[in-house]
Write a protein that holds these residues in place. Structure first.
Motif, PDB file in Angstrom:
ATOM      1  N   THR A  34     -15.273  45.283 -30.486  1.00  0.00           N
ATOM      2  CA  THR A  34     -14.935  43.980 -30.530  1.00  0.00           C
ATOM      3  C   THR A  34     -13.559  43.250 -30.636  1.00  0.00           C
ATOM      4  O   THR A  34     -12.601  44.165 -30.862  1.00  0.00           O
ATOM      5  N   ILE A  35     -13.487  41.932 -30.313  1.00  0.00           N
ATOM      6  CA  ILE A  35     -12.154  41.336 -30.645  1.00  0.00           C
ATOM      7  C   ILE A  35     -12.462  40.146 -31.660  1.00  0.00           C
ATOM      8  O   ILE A  35     -13.680  39.786 -31.962  1.00  0.00           O
ATOM      9  N   GLN A  36     -11.281  39.516 -32.343  1.00  0.00           N
ATOM     10  CA  GLN A  36     -11.465  38.542 -33.138  1.00  0.00           C
ATOM     11  C   GLN A  36     -10.430  37.508 -32.889  1.00  0.00           C
ATOM     12  O   GLN A  36      -9.590  37.734 -32.070  1.00  0.00           O
ATOM     13  N   ALA A  37     -11.241  36.370 -32.801  1.00  0.00           N
ATOM     14  CA  ALA A  37     -10.404  35.003 -32.556  1.00  0.00           C
ATOM     15  C   ALA A  37     -10.488  34.062 -33.710  1.00  0.00           C
ATOM     16  O   ALA A  37     -11.719  33.891 -34.207  1.00  0.00           O
ATOM     17  N   PHE A  38      -9.242  33.100 -33.843  1.00  0.00           N
ATOM     18  CA  PHE A  38      -9.328  32.165 -34.652  1.00  0.00           C
ATOM     19  C   PHE A  38      -9.453  30.965 -33.641  1.00  0.00           C
ATOM     20  O   PHE A  38      -8.342  30.811 -32.994  1.00  0.00           O
ATOM     21  N   VAL A  39     -10.398  30.229 -33.391  1.00  0.00           N
ATOM     22  CA  VAL A  39     -10.426  29.271 -32.448  1.00  0.00           C
ATOM     23  C   VAL A  39     -10.590  27.866 -32.882  1.00  0.00           C
ATOM     24  O   VAL A  39     -11.402  27.739 -33.800  1.00  0.00           O
ATOM     25  N   PRO A  40      -9.790  26.905 -32.413  1.00  0.00           N
ATOM     26  CA  PRO A  40      -9.620  25.463 -32.734  1.00  0.00           C
ATOM     27  C   PRO A  40     -11.384  24.979 -32.530  1.00  0.00           C
ATOM     28  O   PRO A  40     -11.777  25.424 -31.349  1.00  0.00           O
ATOM     29  N   ASN A  41     -11.781  24.001 -33.410  1.00  0.00           N
ATOM     30  CA  ASN A  41     -12.999  23.882 -33.126  1.00  0.00           C
ATOM     31  C   ASN A  41     -13.228  22.970 -31.991  1.00  0.00           C
ATOM     32  O   ASN A  41     -14.244  23.055 -31.424  1.00  0.00           O
ATOM     33  N   GLU A  42     -12.084  22.424 -31.501  1.00  0.00           N
ATOM     34  CA  GLU A  42     -12.464  21.495 -30.257  1.00  0.00           C
ATOM     35  C   GLU A  42     -12.537  22.486 -29.197  1.00  0.00           C
ATOM     36  O   GLU A  42     -12.833  22.037 -27.843  1.00  0.00           O
ATOM     37  N   LYS A  44      -0.701  31.082 -48.497  1.00  0.00           N
ATOM     38  CA  LYS A  44      -0.314  30.493 -49.988  1.00  0.00           C
ATOM     39  C   LYS A  44       0.448  29.240 -50.121  1.00  0.00           C
ATOM     40  O   LYS A  44       0.017  28.339 -50.787  1.00  0.00           O
ATOM     41  N   ALA A  45       1.089  28.925 -48.926  1.00  0.00           N
ATOM     42  CA  ALA A  45       1.806  27.937 -48.686  1.00  0.00           C
ATOM     43  C   ALA A  45       0.914  27.140 -47.850  1.00  0.00           C
ATOM     44  O   ALA A  45       1.465  25.789 -47.568  1.00  0.00           O
ATOM     45  N   GLY A  46      -0.175  27.280 -47.570  1.00  0.00           N
ATOM     46  CA  GLY A  46      -0.861  26.456 -46.655  1.00  0.00           C
ATOM     47  C   GLY A  46      -0.778  26.233 -45.119  1.00  0.00           C
ATOM     48  O   GLY A  46      -0.570  25.174 -44.568  1.00  0.00           O
ATOM     49  N   ASP A  47       0.041  27.276 -44.547  1.00  0.00           N
ATOM     50  CA  ASP A  47       0.845  27.345 -43.522  1.00  0.00           C
ATOM     51  C   ASP A  47       0.114  28.035 -42.392  1.00  0.00           C
ATOM     52  O   ASP A  47       0.233  29.344 -42.270  1.00  0.00           O
ATOM     53  N   PHE A  48      -1.299  27.349 -41.767  1.00  0.00           N
ATOM     54  CA  PHE A  48      -2.235  28.021 -40.915  1.00  0.00           C
ATOM     55  C   PHE A  48      -1.604  28.447 -39.635  1.00  0.00           C
ATOM     56  O   PHE A  48      -1.935  29.564 -39.042  1.00  0.00           O
ATOM     57  N   GLU A  49      -0.527  27.727 -39.131  1.00  0.00           N
ATOM     58  CA  GLU A  49      -0.329  27.892 -37.813  1.00  0.00           C
ATOM     59  C   GLU A  49       0.690  29.083 -37.749  1.00  0.00           C
ATOM     60  O   GLU A  49       0.598  29.873 -36.764  1.00  0.00           O
ATOM     61  N   PHE A  51     -11.353  28.088 -45.557  1.00  0.00           N
ATOM     62  CA  PHE A  51     -11.244  27.952 -44.215  1.00  0.00           C
ATOM     63  C   PHE A  51     -11.988  27.048 -43.474  1.00  0.00           C
ATOM     64  O   PHE A  51     -11.515  26.611 -42.265  1.00  0.00           O
ATOM     65  N   GLU A  52     -12.758  26.288 -44.033  1.00  0.00           N
ATOM     66  CA  GLU A  52     -13.521  25.147 -43.484  1.00  0.00           C
ATOM     67  C   GLU A  52     -12.343  23.963 -43.277  1.00  0.00           C
ATOM     68  O   GLU A  52     -12.536  23.162 -42.166  1.00  0.00           O
ATOM     69  N   ARG A  53     -11.406  24.053 -43.859  1.00  0.00           N
ATOM     70  CA  ARG A  53     -10.234  22.853 -43.859  1.00  0.00           C
ATOM     71  C   ARG A  53      -9.415  22.977 -42.503  1.00  0.00           C
ATOM     72  O   ARG A  53      -8.507  22.311 -42.228  1.00  0.00           O
ATOM     73  N   THR A  54      -9.354  24.378 -42.175  1.00  0.00           N
ATOM     74  CA  THR A  54      -8.479  24.622 -40.990  1.00  0.00           C
ATOM     75  C   THR A  54      -8.768  24.110 -39.687  1.00  0.00           C
ATOM     76  O   THR A  54      -7.983  24.093 -38.926  1.00  0.00           O
ATOM     77  N   ASP A  55     -10.023  23.580 -39.670  1.00  0.00           N
ATOM     78  CA  ASP A  55     -10.503  22.921 -38.449  1.00  0.00           C
ATOM     79  C   ASP A  55     -10.621  24.263 -37.319  1.00  0.00           C
ATOM     80  O   ASP A  55     -10.290  23.871 -35.927  1.00  0.00           O
ATOM     81  N   HIS A  56     -10.930  25.369 -37.604  1.00  0.00           N
ATOM     82  CA  HIS A  56     -10.764  26.384 -36.723  1.00  0.00           C
ATOM     83  C   HIS A  56     -12.132  27.332 -36.910  1.00  0.00           C
ATOM     84  O   HIS A  56     -12.832  27.161 -38.253  1.00  0.00           O
ATOM     85  N   SER A  57     -12.701  27.879 -36.287  1.00  0.00           N
ATOM     86  CA  SER A  57     -13.948  28.957 -36.285  1.00  0.00           C
ATOM     87  C   SER A  57     -13.587  30.389 -36.134  1.00  0.00           C
ATOM     88  O   SER A  57     -12.578  30.579 -35.304  1.00  0.00           O
ATOM     89  N   LEU A  58     -13.968  31.162 -36.952  1.00  0.00           N
ATOM     90  CA  LEU A  58     -13.777  32.739 -36.908  1.00  0.00           C
ATOM     91  C   LEU A  58     -14.680  33.307 -35.922  1.00  0.00           C
ATOM     92  O   LEU A  58     -16.180  33.213 -36.371  1.00  0.00           O
ATOM     93  N   CYS A  59     -14.283  33.863 -34.872  1.00  0.00           N
ATOM     94  CA  CYS A  59     -15.256  34.306 -33.882  1.00  0.00           C
ATOM     95  C   CYS A  59     -15.159  35.917 -33.904  1.00  0.00           C
ATOM     96  O   CYS A  59     -13.925  36.316 -33.666  1.00  0.00           O
ATOM     97  N   ILE A  60     -16.103  36.687 -33.773  1.00  0.00           N
ATOM     98  CA  ILE A  60     -16.287  38.013 -33.263  1.00  0.00           C
ATOM     99  C   ILE A  60     -16.856  38.066 -32.199  1.00  0.00           C
ATOM    100  O   ILE A  60     -18.104  37.829 -31.589  1.00  0.00           O
TER     101      ILE A  60
END
Length: 428
Positions: free
Chosen positions: A388-396, A325-330, A238-247
């Motif tokens: 709660t809600i969950q969000a995958f947030v681009p680090n920028e 598994k295919a590395g397709d995070f988008e 997950f660290e390589r996706t350049d995203h943060s997991l937020c709750i």
């Protein structure tokens, strides 16, 4: 086990780095030393200072559901992950045949190991979870005995991170190591925890929460056969996706929502019962679509919608695992959003029908869409209806996202989490 004096010295001298590294990020080690010193101090306050008494330190994580919202109880498929917010404990065996657990901020839970029958008066209280765990250990032929423990938790109640499952897994982990040499598998611990919550606590939850907390890591679970759930670690750095997991804790209490949660499972099972089956996994989406009119009359329109949500979620989980598994995070993220809309429209667990004017989760999702559309992902988290809600947030965008959520739901309402690689653990 080590003596109280030795455990305290190890914490004071910060000698548990190697053990902590299996669970916590190094930047959080100092915080964990303080937490464990805290529960050890509480232990001394509650049970007296005895430097020679043997004491052990334990931890059990909260969990985040990534996909498969409300599918586990009908034998569906899910993606989940253990997170770095956890419940911790200091515990020691006793010869009294009594389990005493004092959790920070709560009254002492006391259960005699000779009194393990279901107690209706305890339903809904943590003492029932302790009794349920003990009862199931005994029924399955595992060893049980008395112990004293103090606990503290960062898995906030009502956070959607499964504070109850973390507590159940923590109790199981203490019993596992204190009386069973740590030989009971994480999968068995999950099932014991679910039994305690279903039978003694009287909440008809599925197995997702307990399994994610007990197993750890980022996993996909297929509950087709509850006696043998198929668990697979999902390869995601997950660290390589350049995203943060937020709750985001949007507020609201889960205390009066047990019937709302139960209605989801009940309605799905009533659809299955129409076909002579117990759960939706035993029928197909085609069965539902082709009989939608009759099902709407025999059960309800909402039940049909919830059944369709179940089948579509199962399909999404399969696709999401393939994308990861295919590395397709988008493409994975796009299905996170799709899952969220399905929960909102079909499963209808974003707000409570009891108070439809109160919709903090809906508001959080709407604001997340405004900021993250086309860039990140957002969805209701956990059981829903409140919380709660969950969000995958681009680090920028992370700083902006935290600021937006904090401006609406209060300071510290947005948690940035890490994935924890293991479930219940003993440190010393």
């Amino acid at each position: 086990m080590s003596t109280y004096a030795a455990v305290k010295a190890a914490l004071m001298e910060k000698k548990l780095n190697e053990s902590f590294s299996s669970v916590y990020q190094e930047k959080h080690f100092d915080e964990q030393y303080e937490r464990f010193l805290g529960v050890l101090s509480d232990f001394e306050e509650q049970f007296g200072k005895n430097c020679e008494r043997e004491v052990s330190l334990f931890s059990a994580p909260g969990r985040t559901e990534v996909s498969g919202n409300h599918t586990d109880h009908n034998h569906g498929k899910v993606i989940a992950a253990a997170v770095d917010l956890d419940a911790v404990a200091a515990a020691s065996k006793n010869d009294d045949g009594v389990v005493r657990i004092k959790s920070k901020g709560y009254n002492m839970d006391t259960v005699e190991i000779t009194d393990l029958e279901v107690n209706d008066q305890d339903a809904g209280h943590s003492r029932s979870l302790v009794r349920g765990v003990l009862a199931r250990f005994k029924e399955l032929g595992y060893n049980i005995g008395g112990f004293d423990a103090t606990t503290a938790s960062k898995v906030l109640s009502g956070s959607g991170l499964s504070s109850s499952a973390a507590f159940e897994v923590l109790v199981c982990t203490m019993l596992n190591y204190l009386y069973n040499d740590g030989k009971i598998s994480p999968e068995e611990i999950a099932k014991i925890s679910q039994y305690a919550e279903n039978v003694h606590f009287r909440k008809p939850c599925g197995l997702l929460d307990q399994m994610a907390c007990a197993v750890g890591g980022f996993v996909t679970i297929d509950f087709a056969d509850l006696s043998k759930p198929v668990i697979e670690k999902v390869p995601l750095d997950f660290e390589r996706t350049d995203h943060s997991l937020c709750i985001v804790d949007t507020g609201g209490s889960h205390s009066d929502l047990t019937d709302e949660y139960a209605s989801v499972r009940t309605e799905m099972e009533r659809i299955a019962a129409y076909f002579g089956k117990k759960v939706l996994r035993e029928i197909t989406k085609k069965d539902v679509v082709e009989n939608a009119g009759d099902l709407a009359k025999a059960v309800s329109e909402r039940a049909v919608l919830r059944a369709l949500h179940f089948f579509n979620e199962n399909e999404r989980v399969e696709k999401q695992v393939a994308f990861l598994k295919a590395g397709d995070f988008e493409n994975f993220k796009s299905l996170v959003v799709e899952s969220g809309f399905s929960s909102y429209m079909y499963n209808q667990n974003v707000y409570s029908n009891k108070t439809p004017e109160n919709q903090p989760v809906s508001l959080g999702l709407a604001l997340s869409e405004e900021l993250l559309k086309g860039k990140g992902a957002w969805r209701v988290h956990g059981g829903g209806f409140a919380g709660t809600i969950q969000a995958f947030v681009p680090n920028e965008l992370l700083e902006s996202y935290i600021a937006l959520m904090s401006s609406v739901f209060g300071k510290d309402s947005c948690y940035v989490l890490s994935i924890r690689p293991i479930g219940g653990a003993k440190f010393i």
